[in-house]
Design an enzyme around this catalytic site. Structure first.
Site, mmCIF file in Angstrom:
data_model
loop_
_atom_site.group_PDB
_atom_site.id
_atom_site.type_symbol
_atom_site.label_atom_id
_atom_site.label_comp_id
_atom_site.label_asym_id
_atom_site.label_seq_id
_atom_site.Cartn_x
_atom_site.Cartn_y
_atom_site.Cartn_z
ATOM 1 C CG HIS A 434 -2.223 -1.043 1.083
ATOM 2 N ND1 HIS A 434 -3.219 -0.565 0.596
ATOM 3 C CD2 HIS A 434 -2.604 -2.061 1.572
ATOM 4 C CE1 HIS A 434 -4.040 -1.406 0.435
ATOM 5 N NE2 HIS A 434 -3.764 -2.444 1.083
ATOM 6 C CE LYS A 694 -6.732 13.273 0.263
ATOM 7 N NZ LYS A 694 -6.726 12.571 -0.698
ATOM 8 N NE ARG A 695 -2.205 8.072 6.654
ATOM 9 C CZ ARG A 695 -1.130 8.179 6.230
ATOM 10 N NH1 ARG A 695 0.037 8.678 6.769
ATOM 11 N NH2 ARG A 695 -0.887 7.520 4.969
ATOM 12 C CE LYS A 700 -2.689 10.444 3.050
ATOM 13 N NZ LYS A 700 -3.219 9.798 1.892
ATOM 14 C CB THR A 806 -10.382 4.383 -1.229
ATOM 15 O OG1 THR A 806 -10.050 4.860 0.249
ATOM 16 C CG2 THR A 806 -9.570 3.162 -1.545
ATOM 17 C CE LYS A 810 -14.107 5.763 0.830
ATOM 18 N NZ LYS A 810 -13.122 6.082 1.834
#
Length: 961
Positions: A434, A694-695, A700, A806, A810
């Protein structure tokens, strides 16, 4: 709605029915006057469970004897069941029926139906002895279960009506449920989506995880930024779980390994704990199949409580053994800066692996009965490791097979390890990667592992020796430089000497160089011998020395730690390795595990992630679901997402666009109300809702987003009111996510975002033109609220660093348009929704290494607009807080925490220019709505149902039953 007091006399009578053969009670609730008979292994309902059912029977629409398979409870029987649980399985005082009590009783009522289906599912699996997949994951981010469960059971309307009769609204009751604190980010959410799809598609499978008492943490946002407190999700109990006190397994730590008779190894002494099973039923959609998530909790035997020490006043000593065991399942991902933290994490991983493997093997033995045959174990069992956390299941499976079941090393290794001659059907353990981040490819201290798991280190050394021998067989010993480089990259044991047998083989030449030269000289002797000159003698000696020279064997560096590389163990010990997006799988093959890929190309696969359309459209966005059903002609899209493609031909239809916009605005109004409740900020639902949830992590790039907002704000401040309105579309910029408690830089980013929001949101000149909101304690339930109302979603990681993502799927499913880089699943989403319906910016993955090299060489020239933003932040306009560490990380050419490793400055110009295109598109609502419809239509590929079909077909080799 006011709650209604009532007593036990107010509900219909209830029967407790027993499975006659197994003698295990199964609760099932029938209306007063019902009667039942037993029919060997199941009971048969002989009368009705409601007046409606009685009418149908009298009309001849149902038979006299209807089995449980055809029984569908109505609102009256459901209300009776809820009232039963409120009285007889209580966690609250009996006086009133307030919302918390209503939720608990409702959930227990639903659980009754799940248990019936769960028992039937596994009785069938046991009977046919089908091959089963077992999914091992350190986290499952489930979210609330009530609405999902009754939706899958097709009982939403009946439960809503039943609760209305009891004085409550279903949505209010559902909000009482806390999110299960069993996960953190995309890894855990993916695992939960997979379980939903496995059940819906009728695949025989189980999930295994740990039952964390306090989760990761509950996040609060204060003037100082993020603060963490323990999760309290189990404070009122978990109505969905079923404790299995009869299902427990011993787990050992420390101790020593001794050799018994005939050389059999035995792991003795040390610390012993017990892992106890807690089962959570996972229902499929419109199917009776209900699979299981088995969570392990840890404890020790009561005799470990030292009563003498307690009575002597030494309370800490008295319960130290109990606390040592229990704390294994306290926290998800405990801080690992200390030795104690590292030890606890390793204990967690081994507990998951050991208890799960013992359980899997026990089930295999029970199903096999007297025909137990270990050679066919891989034909009945497939184990999937969700990232490297469950890696220890490889040596643990081998340990059990050898030390407990008496198999030889060859037998155990062949059951566990990689394919032979390309045959993927005869092995057990597979691995999903991952991440490409080095820190996430786990490496454990050999010293720690030798102390904690001495037997496993022995086994890992044997696997490492097998791997080294395979590498030598593959590449030979002629090019020792190349061979040693392969060994350096591929070995499981890092900075550790080679096994003696291998080292001797590499170091010993087939024929000494001196012998070879002398032999050659003898063959070349001629009659006309001449005396060699002194110069020739010197050259000859140098030649002999050069030919005798053997490249040095890699010696351990005493300054560096000795490590066990878990990802390498996964690749060596697993029969299949998959990435989770097309671009990620290519990086896995060409960079992360390139040496393994060159040796075992058939082992590597791609399985692009997916999300369940049940939770992520059907249940969380009912308004959009109704529109999709209307325009596609049926609800088939909920399980066959290919039907979403039908929307493409209607994308320009004005009626559809009008309905689409109305549904989106209704969802935005809900989001606005939610934001006011959670943060106090009032936002305009007519503004664009721009979301990044998100985290919190540097890769990110929430920092890029907030820097872009700062630039936008600064430009607004430099304009007149009229210029602002003409230049910018109104936006509400929404952030959410948790920074790991010890990740200082990520917590600085959270603090920065909240400070910018506090300034912008109170600026009367800006008003509704720009708002910045950080939603505290982001989780699945928050996502289910935000995603349906989102219009722009940011997936802006540095290219090549996000495995898949993911949340992007969504958002796209819910008609939200993405802005992002060519990273992870963004690449495939853009292909499916259309390039014109995705806002693309930034460097590409193949450019990143060169850009970092350019930076290190001092050749990077930052954009003036980026420098302008940094200066503006440093001016103190947002806070007296010192942001020097944060801004400094974007400067310099080298050094830890410097040099803008994640290329925020490089991509900044492209990013803000892309945001201008977003504003332009949003002003044209017809164009924007069409883009939104095409995003939903193009998301058909990203259902977890599709992903699970591919795992089942290509890796697990299992069939639906």
């Amino acid at each position: 709605m006011a709650s209604l007091p009532f007593s036990a006399t107010s509900f219909h009578s209830t029967f407790i029915c027993f499975n006659y053969k197994a003698r295990n009670p199964n609760l099932f609730f029938l209306k007063k006057g019902s009667r039942f008979t037993f029919s060997r292994r199941k009971f048969i309902i002989k009368s009705v469970a409601s007046d409606q059912r009685q009418d149908l029977k009298e009309e001849g629409q149902i038979t006299e004897e209807a089995s449980l398979d055809t029984f569908v409870p109505d609102s009256a029987s459901i209300a009776s069941s809820i009232k039963y649980h409120s009285e007889f399985t209580p966690s609250f005082a009996p006086d009133h029926f307030e919302l918390p009590k209503a939720f608990k009783a409702t959930a227990e009522s639903v659980r009754d139906s799940l248990i019936i289906n769960w028992n039937a599912t596994y009785a069938y699996y046991e009977k046919i002895n089908v091959k089963q997949a077992y999914y091992l994951s350190m986290e499952y981010l489930q979210g609330r279960a009530l609405l999902n469960a009754i939706g899958n059971l097709e009982l939403t309307g009946a439960y809503a009506e039943a609760l209305k009769k009891l004085g409550h609204n279903l949505e209010d009751v559902a909000r009482e449920e806390p999110d299960a604190a069993l996960g953190n980010g995309g890894l855990g959410r993916l695992a939960s989506c997979f379980l939903d799809s496995l059940a819906t598609l009728n695949y025989p499978a189980w999930g295994y995880g740990l039952r964390y008492k306090y989760g990761l943490f509950k996040q609060y946002i204060t003037k100082d930024g993020q603060e963490e407190v323990a999760e309290n999700w189990l404070e009122m109990g978990n109505p969905w779980e079923i404790v299995r006190n009869d299902v427990s397994y011993p787990v050992k730590f420390y101790g020593e390994v001794i050799s018994g008779p005939e050389g059999i190894k035995e792991w003795v002494g040390g610390e012993d704990i017990t892992a106890v099973a807690y089962d959570v039923p996972i229902p499929g959609y419109k199917t009776k199949t209900t699979i299981n998530l088995r969570l392990w909790s840890t404890k020790v035997a009561l005799e470990k409580f030292d009563l003498s020490a307690f009575n002597a006043g030494d309370h800490a000593k008295a319960y130290s053994a109990m606390k040592n065991a229990e704390k294994i399942c306290y926290i998800l991902y405990p801080g690992d800066e200390s030795l104690e933290g590292k030890t606890l994490r390793l204990k967690q991983q081994y507990t998951l692996c050991s208890a799960s493997l013992q359980d899997i093997i026990a089930r295999y033995e029970r199903r096999s009965g007297e025909f137990l045959n270990w050679e066919i174990f891989p034909e009945k069992v497939a184990v999937q490791m969700n990232d490297t956390h469950p890696t220890l299941c490889i040596p643990e499976l081998i340990r059990i097979l050898i030390d407990v079941k008496g198999l030889s090393w060859e037998q155990a290794w062949n059951i566990t390890q990689s394919y032979i001659n390309g045959d993927l059907s005869t092995r057990t353990v597979a691995y999903t990667n991952h991440t490409v981040l080095p820190e996430a490819l786990e490496k454990w201290s050999l010293e720690l592992m030798e102390k904690l798991l001495p037997r496993h280190v022995e086994i890992i050394k044997m696997i490492d020796e097998e791997l080294v021998q395979t590498i030598i067989d593959e590449y030979g010993t002629e090019d020792l430089d190349m061979l040693q480089e392969k060994l350096k990259q591929m070995r499981i044991l890092d900075n550790i000497e080679l096994p003696e047998s291998v080292a001797e083989m590499i170091a010993k030449p087939e024929k000494s160089s001196v012998e070879a030269i002398e032999s050659t000289e003898e063959e070349d002797v001629s009659d006309e011998e001449t005396e060699p000159t002194a110069e020739e003698d010197e050259l000859e000696e140098e030649e002999i020395e050069e030919k005798n020279e053997v490249p040095p064997i890699i010696e351990p560096d005493p300054k560096l730690p000795k490590l066990v590389r878990m990802a390498n163990l996964c690749v060596a010990g697993g029969y299949a390795v998959n990435g989770v997006a097309e671009i990620h799988s290519e990086i896995v093959k060409n960079e992360v595990f390139n040496d393994f890929y060159e040796m075992w190309p058939e082992k590597f696969q791609n399985k692009t992630n997916g999300v369940t359309p049940r939770r992520w459209i059907r249940f969380c966005n009912p308004d959009l679901s109704k529109i999709i059903t209307k325009w596609t002609g049926s609800e088939d899209w909920v399980v066959n997402t290919e039907k979403l493609v039908t929307l493409r031909k209607f994308a320009d239809n004005e009626d559809l666009q009008s309905e689409w916009r109305e549904a989106k605005r209704r969802n935005k109004v809900k989001v606005a109300s939610f934001l006011r409740e959670k943060t106090g900020y009032i936002v305009n639902p007519d503004a664009m809702f721009d979301v990044q949830v998100k985290r919190i992590h540097e890769y990110k790039r929430q920092l890029l987003n907030i820097m872009g907002i700062v630039y936008r704000y600064k430009k607004m401040k430099e304009m007149s009111h009229e210029e602002r309105k003409a230049s910018f579309a109104p936006r509400v910029c929404i952030f959410g996510g948790k920074a790991f408690a010890t990740y200082v830089q990520a917590k600085r980013i959270v603090k920065f975002i909240t400070d910018v929001g506090a300034t912008v949101n109170h600026d009367p000149e800006i008003g509704d033109l720009l708002k910045v909101v950080f939603v505290p304690d982001y989780n699945v339930s928050v996502a289910e609220m935000l995603i349906p109302g989102s219009e722009l979603s940011q997936h802006i990681s540095t290219a090549g660093m996000e495995a898949s993502g993911t949340s992007n799927m969504k958002f796209a499913m819910n008609g939200c348009i993405l802005i992002g880089t060519l990273d992870g699943a963004n690449v495939e989403i853009r292909q499916e929704v259309g390039e014109d319906n995705f806002f693309l910016f930034g460097a590409e993955a193949h450019e990143i290494a060169g850009l970092r090299k350019e930076r290190a060489e001092g050749k990077f020239v930052p954009d003036p607009r980026f420098e302008e933003v940094k200066s503006y932040v440093r001016s103190g306009v947002f806070s007296p807080y010192n942001y020097e560490e944060l801004m400094g990380s974007l400067e310099g050419n080298e050094g830890y925490g410097r040099a803008d490793y994640f290329l925020v400055g490089k991509d900044f110009p492209s990013y803000i220019e892309c945001q201008d295109k977003v504003d332009e598109a949003y002003r044209d609502q017809k164009r924007w709505t069409k883009m939104s419809i095409l995003n939903t239509a193009g998301s058909y590929k990203f259902s977890s149902d599709r992903t699970i079909h591919e795992y089942a077909r290509d890796i697990w080799r299992i069939d639906p039953v």
